[in-house]
Design an enzyme around this catalytic site. Sequence first.
Site, PDB file in Angstrom:
ATOM      1  N   ASP A 102      -4.839  66.175  14.985  1.00 22.01           N
ATOM      2  CA  ASP A 102      -5.011  65.772  13.574  1.00 22.01           C
ATOM      3  C   ASP A 102      -4.606  64.336  13.304  1.00 22.01           C
ATOM      4  O   ASP A 102      -4.851  63.809  12.226  1.00 22.01           O
ATOM      5  CB  ASP A 102      -4.158  66.676  12.671  1.00 22.01           C
ATOM      6  CG  ASP A 102      -4.524  68.131  12.843  1.00 22.01           C
ATOM      7  OD1 ASP A 102      -5.735  68.415  12.835  1.00 22.01           O
ATOM      8  OD2 ASP A 102      -3.615  68.957  13.010  1.00 22.01           O
ATOM      9  N   HIS A 103      -3.942  63.733  14.243  1.00 21.41           N
ATOM     10  CA  HIS A 103      -3.450  62.361  13.999  1.00 21.41           C
ATOM     11  C   HIS A 103      -3.992  61.427  15.082  1.00 21.41           C
ATOM     12  O   HIS A 103      -3.335  61.153  16.071  1.00 21.41           O
ATOM     13  CB  HIS A 103      -1.923  62.342  14.027  1.00 21.41           C
ATOM     14  CG  HIS A 103      -1.342  61.062  13.499  1.00 21.41           C
ATOM     15  ND1 HIS A 103      -1.264  59.919  14.266  1.00 21.41           N
ATOM     16  CD2 HIS A 103      -0.833  60.736  12.295  1.00 21.41           C
ATOM     17  CE1 HIS A 103      -0.711  58.952  13.559  1.00 21.41           C
ATOM     18  NE2 HIS A 103      -0.452  59.412  12.361  1.00 21.41           N
TER      19      HIS A 103
END
Lengths: 166, 130
Positions: A33-34
């Site tokens: 997600d990052h």
Amino acid sequence: MRWIWIDRFVEFTPGESASAVKNVTLAEEYLQDHFPNYPVVPPSLMIEGMAQTAGILVGEARDFTENVILAKIRVARFDDYAVPGDQLRYDARIEMIDSVCAQTLGTVSKNGDRIGQVDLIFSHVNQASKTLDLPDHNFVFTEQFIRLLGAFRDGLARQDDDTDGK
Amino acid sequence: MSGTHEEVYDKVREVLCDALGVDDDEVTPETTLQGDLGAESIDFLDIVFRLEKTFEIKIPKGELFPDDIINNPEYVDGDQMTRAGLDKLKAAMPHADFSQFEKEPRISTLPDLFTVHTIVNYVETKLAAA
């Protein structure tokens, strides 16, 4: 359980300095997600990696009798990203330590190149915050943390054995 | 190292901006560290470290911020600081301006003694003695 953000210590000089490494892998969930399709290690987790390296250094200096709490991030500066496949290294040094607090200076490197600086202040909460309702046991240096340093010392002992055997 | 009043002030301002994450236009001589700049207890330690490094001086514990007096219940009577406490604090902090505080020495207004001017005065005294 605790999120440990260093893989192992590679150097440890009690009361003075400590170095730890962390191998970044795409299997780590937060990298999904990052950011989506562009995985980079969040700087906040590199600060945590340094806090764990320096925190254990500071705790060891008092034989882990104090609860060492991260009190302030004095400096946190990053000039480059770390991505899956990189090896991060945290080099921490104690600049000052007394009964109330400790100050550490640290550099973050990626594959041997310096990419950041993280200077921290830790508080010895048993000493500094007597009015707080703290648990009797040491809630910072759990077995999981102590094992990290134990693994480093076991490695040194094995090296000594190998040298003795030659 | 030594320096003119202006140089010392500029460096103190830089220290406070770095330690407290504030802009330099927020810092004036009368600015209070806690009330105006939001300094917390751990920030005072940080400020001491930075001043020591910047000015190459040694700041003994309790000299710049005499918390042993400030936090001593013996010198507190309700919200008032006792005469003995005030005398002790004045002796310990010749670098602070007590003219306002002295009129009504309330514990709640103690933080107002710690202004940028107080720090600059303290540093200048230390540098002069070095």
